[in-house]
Design an enzyme around this catalytic site. Sequence first.
Site, PDB file in Angstrom:
ATOM      1  N   ASN A 185       0.822  -1.209   0.000  1.00 47.02           N
ATOM      2  CA  ASN A 185       0.000   0.000   0.000  1.00 47.02           C
ATOM      3  C   ASN A 185       0.857   1.260   0.000  1.00 47.02           C
ATOM      4  O   ASN A 185       1.920   1.320   0.619  1.00 47.02           O
ATOM      5  CB  ASN A 185      -1.026   0.008   1.134  1.00 47.02           C
ATOM      6  CG  ASN A 185      -0.458  -0.253   2.511  1.00 47.02           C
ATOM      7  OD1 ASN A 185       0.509  -0.979   2.671  1.00 47.02           O
ATOM      8  ND2 ASN A 185      -1.066   0.327   3.524  1.00 47.02           N
ATOM      9  N   GLU A 241       0.339   5.198   0.625  1.00 47.50           N
ATOM     10  CA  GLU A 241      -0.592   6.222   1.116  1.00 47.50           C
ATOM     11  C   GLU A 241      -0.192   7.608   0.630  1.00 47.50           C
ATOM     12  O   GLU A 241       0.860   7.802   0.003  1.00 47.50           O
ATOM     13  CB  GLU A 241      -0.657   6.149   2.647  1.00 47.50           C
ATOM     14  CG  GLU A 241      -1.218   4.797   3.101  1.00 47.50           C
ATOM     15  CD  GLU A 241      -1.460   4.692   4.597  1.00 47.50           C
ATOM     16  OE1 GLU A 241      -1.006   5.571   5.374  1.00 47.50           O
ATOM     17  OE2 GLU A 241      -2.112   3.702   4.995  1.00 47.50           O
ATOM     18  N   CYS A 292      -4.260   0.687  -2.276  1.00 44.44           N
ATOM     19  CA  CYS A 292      -4.085  -0.602  -1.591  1.00 44.44           C
ATOM     20  C   CYS A 292      -3.009  -1.443  -2.282  1.00 44.44           C
ATOM     21  O   CYS A 292      -2.804  -1.349  -3.498  1.00 44.44           O
ATOM     22  CB  CYS A 292      -5.370  -1.404  -1.633  1.00 44.44           C
ATOM     23  SG  CYS A 292      -6.731  -0.731  -0.681  1.00 44.44           S
ATOM     24  N   CYS A 314     -10.100  -5.416   0.530  1.00 48.19           N
ATOM     25  CA  CYS A 314     -11.261  -4.520   0.636  1.00 48.19           C
ATOM     26  C   CYS A 314     -12.174  -4.701  -0.579  1.00 48.19           C
ATOM     27  O   CYS A 314     -11.795  -5.325  -1.585  1.00 48.19           O
ATOM     28  CB  CYS A 314     -10.809  -3.069   0.766  1.00 48.19           C
ATOM     29  SG  CYS A 314     -10.279  -2.322  -0.789  1.00 48.19           S
ATOM     30  N   GLU A 351      -3.086  -4.632  -3.016  1.00 45.41           N
ATOM     31  CA  GLU A 351      -3.587  -5.581  -4.016  1.00 45.41           C
ATOM     32  C   GLU A 351      -3.710  -4.922  -5.386  1.00 45.41           C
ATOM     33  O   GLU A 351      -3.406  -5.531  -6.407  1.00 45.41           O
ATOM     34  CB  GLU A 351      -4.960  -6.128  -3.593  1.00 45.41           C
ATOM     35  CG  GLU A 351      -4.947  -6.941  -2.308  1.00 45.41           C
ATOM     36  CD  GLU A 351      -5.133  -6.097  -1.045  1.00 45.41           C
ATOM     37  OE1 GLU A 351      -4.755  -4.904  -1.036  1.00 45.41           O
ATOM     38  OE2 GLU A 351      -5.654  -6.640  -0.059  1.00 45.41           O
ATOM     39  N   CYS A 374     -10.829  -3.524  -3.964  1.00 46.78           N
ATOM     40  CA  CYS A 374      -9.816  -4.443  -4.501  1.00 46.78           C
ATOM     41  C   CYS A 374     -10.476  -5.700  -5.049  1.00 46.78           C
ATOM     42  O   CYS A 374     -10.097  -6.203  -6.108  1.00 46.78           O
ATOM     43  CB  CYS A 374      -8.783  -4.807  -3.436  1.00 46.78           C
ATOM     44  SG  CYS A 374      -7.621  -3.465  -3.131  1.00 46.78           S
TER      45      CYS A 374
HETATM   46  N1  THU Z   1      -5.271  -1.510   2.554  1.00 42.59           N
HETATM   47  C1  THU Z   1      -4.739  -2.333   1.614  1.00 42.59           C
HETATM   48  O1  THU Z   1      -3.597  -2.155   1.168  1.00 42.59           O
HETATM   49  N2  THU Z   1      -5.498  -3.358   1.175  1.00 42.59           N
HETATM   50  C2  THU Z   1      -6.774  -3.615   1.588  1.00 42.59           C
HETATM   51  O2  THU Z   1      -7.420  -4.478   1.038  1.00 42.59           O
HETATM   52  C3  THU Z   1      -7.341  -2.862   2.700  1.00 42.59           C
HETATM   53  C4  THU Z   1      -6.593  -1.671   3.116  1.00 42.59           C
HETATM   54  C5  THU Z   1      -4.473  -0.378   3.006  1.00 42.59           C
HETATM   55  C6  THU Z   1      -5.023   0.954   2.543  1.00 42.59           C
HETATM   56  C7  THU Z   1      -4.474   1.888   3.600  1.00 42.59           C
HETATM   57  O3  THU Z   1      -3.170   2.292   3.213  1.00 42.59           O
HETATM   58  C8  THU Z   1      -4.354   1.019   4.847  1.00 42.59           C
HETATM   59  O4  THU Z   1      -4.439  -0.325   4.404  1.00 42.59           O
HETATM   60  C9  THU Z   1      -5.438   1.272   5.873  1.00 42.59           C
HETATM   61  O5  THU Z   1      -6.696   1.215   5.306  1.00 42.59           O
END
Ligand code: THU
Length: 160
Positions: free
Chosen positions: A62, A64, A73, A112, A75, A115
């Site tokens: 991920n 940010e 994310c 999520c 994925e 994704c």
């Molecule tokens: N996140 C992911 O990388 N994948 C997911 O399927 C759920 C959330 C990340 C996004 C964000 O940077 C952090 O987790 C918190 O939500």
Amino acid sequence: MKEIEITTSAQLYNDISELSLEDKMLMHKASEARKTAYAPYSKFSVGAALLLENNQIVLGNNQENAAYPSGMCAERVAIWKAGSDFPGVRIKKLAISASSSIARVDKPIGPCGACRQTLSEYEINQKEPMQVLFMGEFGEVVKTSSLLSLLPFSFDSTYL
Ligand code: THU
């Protein structure tokens, strides 16, 4: 009106040691990928590792952003890398590993909704299921035999 029932199933492993060699290797790659996530805001790091049919492994984590919705994310970072660098190469499986620098993550962390939707299009296009494995930093691992089993009533291009 009639009631319809949609069921799904998954395999639950007590820990990574119970996985097959290939699954274990892929999950280790996902945990390595997680360590270089850029997650200064949520402190929640996710790593994703895709195993392609040509045995290539594609990693993502991920990323940010101070403008929160601009982050992405793990994925989707991974699947878009695969789609970009290896177009048309079938994806056999995806492993996901998550941890937090402020909490202990010992439950399996599934992808999520956004994704799942994104990944489902790749599974539909390749006409073969993509296995999905996910876990936290420690503990149980969930394995599903396909992406669509995680996303009933998904939206796809046939609706357009
Ligand atoms: N996140 C992911 O990388 N994948 C997911 O399927 C759920 C959330 C990340 C996004 C964000 O940077 C952090 O987790 C918190 O939500």
